[in-house]
Design an enzyme around this catalytic site. Sequence first.
Site: not given
Ligand code: HPA
Length: 278
Positions: A34, A65, A87, A89-90, A117, A214-215, A238, A250
Amino acid sequence: MNAQYGRDAAARAADVIRRKAGVQEPVIGIVLGSGLGGLAGEIDDSTHIPFREIPGFPTVTVVGHAGALVVGKLAGKNVVALAGRFHMYEGHPPQLAAFPVRVMHALGARTYFASNAAGGIRRDLDAGDLMIIDDHLNLTGVNPLTGPVEEGDERFPDMSAAYDEELRHLLKACAKKLDLPVKEGVYAWLPGPSFETKAEVRMLEKLGADAVGMSTVPEVIVARAMGMRVAGMSCIANAASGIGGTPVLHSDVLEVTERAALGFQALVREFVGALPAK
Ligand code: HPA
């Protein structure tokens, strides 16, 4: 293994890519996470192939993406890069999340570079930091190797050195040369798409995670099963929930990674340039 995303399907996808782009054997396959897709624009003599033109690739839905496979040269080396990824989650199975790495392998890549990310958990990881992944935690309870073993895969791949030590040293040496600060740490994979609760972040910290995302992990597992050397890098977007005292959005993730992307791009270019040619 879900044969839909196995070795034969990867070979078919690789054939289509070779036909479209006349690919030379890539030295490395790179997945751009990302906000990090900008590197795809730096690839010379490039051919961009939208995901929809590649058999087995679904259409990408996540903002940030781009959804193209790019082949060409980076720092004079043949590379294949994915701007975008699939992912869980998709709604995708982990085998699909890892499928592009099978395709990269089918094209001839024997080194895999993952980027993502991530949320920073360790206190010294700030938004915008680059973190070399030195290990991971798979906390999803799923594994992309579940099912019949694919020809050429290791049934029980060793994961004690999943992130190649030599490549990590090389990344650090390249960062030093560029005067770019980098950190190192453990990436924890959760399925998402909700960000973590504060209690989950406290748990992750106790479990030894430095960053969370998440990847990446399904790709790395499959890459290791195929015997590829792996390097990985998280862009800390973050502070994970509850540490920063502000909600995780996001849009912020994209903004921060896009800002950090210049350092990331310089580092990956230097790293690829330092890899031995095929
Ligand atoms: N948590 C999970 N996935 C992420 C985060 C997060 O804080 N930031 C970017 N991808």
